[in-house]
Scaffold this active site. Structure first.
Site, short mmCIF file in Angstrom:
data_model
loop_
_atom_site.label_atom_id
_atom_site.label_comp_id
_atom_site.label_asym_id
_atom_site.label_seq_id
_atom_site.Cartn_x
_atom_site.Cartn_y
_atom_site.Cartn_z
N CYS A 66 -42.45 35.88 -45.22
CA CYS A 66 -41.44 36.23 -46.22
C CYS A 66 -41.23 35.61 -47.61
O CYS A 66 -41.16 36.22 -48.63
CB CYS A 66 -39.97 35.63 -45.34
SG CYS A 66 -39.72 34.11 -45.01
N HIS A 120 -36.50 33.57 -50.39
CA HIS A 120 -36.39 32.59 -49.22
C HIS A 120 -35.41 31.68 -49.43
O HIS A 120 -34.40 31.31 -48.61
CB HIS A 120 -37.73 31.94 -48.84
CG HIS A 120 -37.56 30.98 -47.58
ND1 HIS A 120 -37.42 31.42 -46.31
CD2 HIS A 120 -37.46 29.72 -47.63
CE1 HIS A 120 -37.16 30.45 -45.45
NE2 HIS A 120 -37.36 29.35 -46.51
#
Length: 462
Positions: A66, A120
């Site tokens: 991610c 993130h």
């Protein structure tokens, strides 16, 4: 130019007002959706958006984790052996001299808003946003006190990988419901402003744990759920291609090693489906409000998942590999006056998103951007690009036509393991062809093309 440098980047000449951009990221979303040929997940709002968009059948993230995937996409810069490595990646640390997409738009008169999980870290690339918001609560989004206690804060995940925690909980109990409502409130405010906007909504589900309101679980019959056809780890595939899916094993109902039971596997698949239906409903609310406010005719809508996700494929869970199940992603873009449910098989990389959006709104992309705009595809032309490159740790993959070629390389770029699949004959990636005598010439050609296309800075240490 540093991302902190506020020097204006000139607008390209254009005949019309810049369009707004609604930028929707969905965490861990596989392209296992109706408009990709599946028919078992109920996602009516995504289906409707796809029918108004250009759907990319072959979109690939550049790195299947991610933080790194998001940083690479938003900076328009390829990952390398030493850049954009894992979920802890920060865009402003790994690529400080590359202007991010939201920063560029802000410098050119856009109101830029980040809601939910876009990077993130919520404070990454902070100067790019006029407003940066994340909902309050424990990061695993548990609602039951028992699970909240077992979670032990943001760093642990002991509460259980799957749970429909309450019989009747409202959609806004979880983060994604709150993110949708914040997006709706922002749209109402933005409607009153003269400036174009870049509204980024980062939805959290279907990321683990699979907690969603019970009504979404009730959409599916566990007894009808089957394990994937590729629920096997063939001996011809290098062992390095597999992992222990440590992300899943953080949860207290998952064994620390070995295969999980078939019953738990089906429960996880059930939970994943429920979470997709839940996030679909939240996205639908935002899109309905965009229409109600009469903004949709002047707003580009792009929806993407940050990477694929293994749902038992190759007996794997989560991402962190270079099988197609972790690299292939959902990508759809709605451009008013241009799209109406078209589909394309053109191979597209996530670094292509940045230059596409800037071209659509008439802003010149910085020289640091490495992607190639897919506006010609939107205009009905054939793409001349038939490859993509993705990497994770030592593994780097060239996707060329139907061939998926992976090398595990050392710091000097020398390969120490190989993997090759031909999707024409083996779409599930069960037979590694890389060491077969008949494919050695193909491997040689692909190895050369991989190095030509993995980026000029791929081996650089800084």
């Amino acid at each position: 130019m540093s991302c902190k440098d506020k020097k204006e980047v000139a607008l390209l000449p254009q005949d019309k007002t810049p369009k707004n951009i609604l930028f929707i990221a969905v965490d861990d979303l596989r392209p296992e959706l109706n408009f990709y040929g599946a028919n078992h997940i109920q996602s009516p709002n995504l289906d409707k958006l796809a029918n108004e968009s250009l759907v990319f059948n072959r979109a690939y993230c550049n790195v299947p984790v991610c933080g790194a995937s998001r940083a690479s996409l938003l900076k328009g810069v390829r990952p390398t052996r030493h850049r954009f490595i894992n979920y802890k990646t920060r865009a402003d640390v790994d690529a400080p001299d590359a202007i991010s997409l939201p920063n560029l738009l802000q410098q050119n008169g856009y109101t830029t808003i980040s809601n939910g999980k876009i990077y993130h870290y919520n404070n990454d690339d902070s100067l790019a946003w006029h407003n940066n918001w994340f909902p309050k609560g424990n990061i695993r989004d548990y609602q039951l006190e028992k699970n909240i206690v077992e979670n032990q804060g943001a760093g642990q995940a002991n509460g259980g990988a799957v749970s429909h925690e309450m019989a009747q909980v409202h959609d806004t109990a979880y983060f994604d419901g709150k993110i949708a409502q914040k997006g709706i409130a922002d749209l109402r405010e933005l409607k009153q402003k003269k400036e174009p906007f870049f509204l980024a909504l980062g939805f959290m589900k279907p990321h683990l744990p699979f907690n969603a309101p019970k009504k979404y679980w009730d959409l599916y019959d566990r007894n009808s759920i089957e394990l994937p056809e590729s629920y096997i780890q063939p001996k011809s595939t290098p062992r390095k291609a597999f992992h222990n899916f440590g992300e899943l094993r953080q949860y207290n109902n998952v064994p620390k090693k070995g295969d999980i039971t078939d019953a738990l596997a089906k429960e996880l698949i059930h939970g994943y489906y429920a979470c997709v239906s839940y996030v679909d409903a939240q996205i639908g609310l935002v899109l309905d409000e965009l229409k109600r406010l009469e903004l949709e005719d002047d707003t580009i809508v792009i929806l993407w998942g940050d990477h694929g996700w293994n749902l038992g494929d190759h007996k794997l869970w989560c991402k962190h590999v270079t099988f197609e199940t972790a690299l292939r992603t959902p990508l759809i873009i709605k451009v008013p006056g241009k799209t109406k449910g078209q589909k394309t098989d053109a191979i597209t990389e996530y670094i292509d998103i940045y230059p596409t959006l800037t071209e659509l709104v008439g802003i010149k992309a910085p020289e640091t951007v490495e992607g190639k705009s897919f506006v010609p595809i939107l205009n009905g032309k054939t793409s001349k690009k038939d490859w993509a490159v993705s990497k994770f740790k030592d593994a780097v993959t060239l996707i060329k036509g139907d061939l998926f070629y992976t090398e595990w390389t050392k710091d000097d770029g020398v390969a120490y393991e190989r993997m090759l699949f031909d999707h024409k004959t083996d779409p599930l990636e069960l037979e590694n062809l890389a060491e077969k005598p008949d494919y050695q010439e193909t491997v040689k050609v692909l190895a050369k093309e991989l190095r030509e296309n993995w980026g000029k800075d791929f081996l650089a240490k800084n």
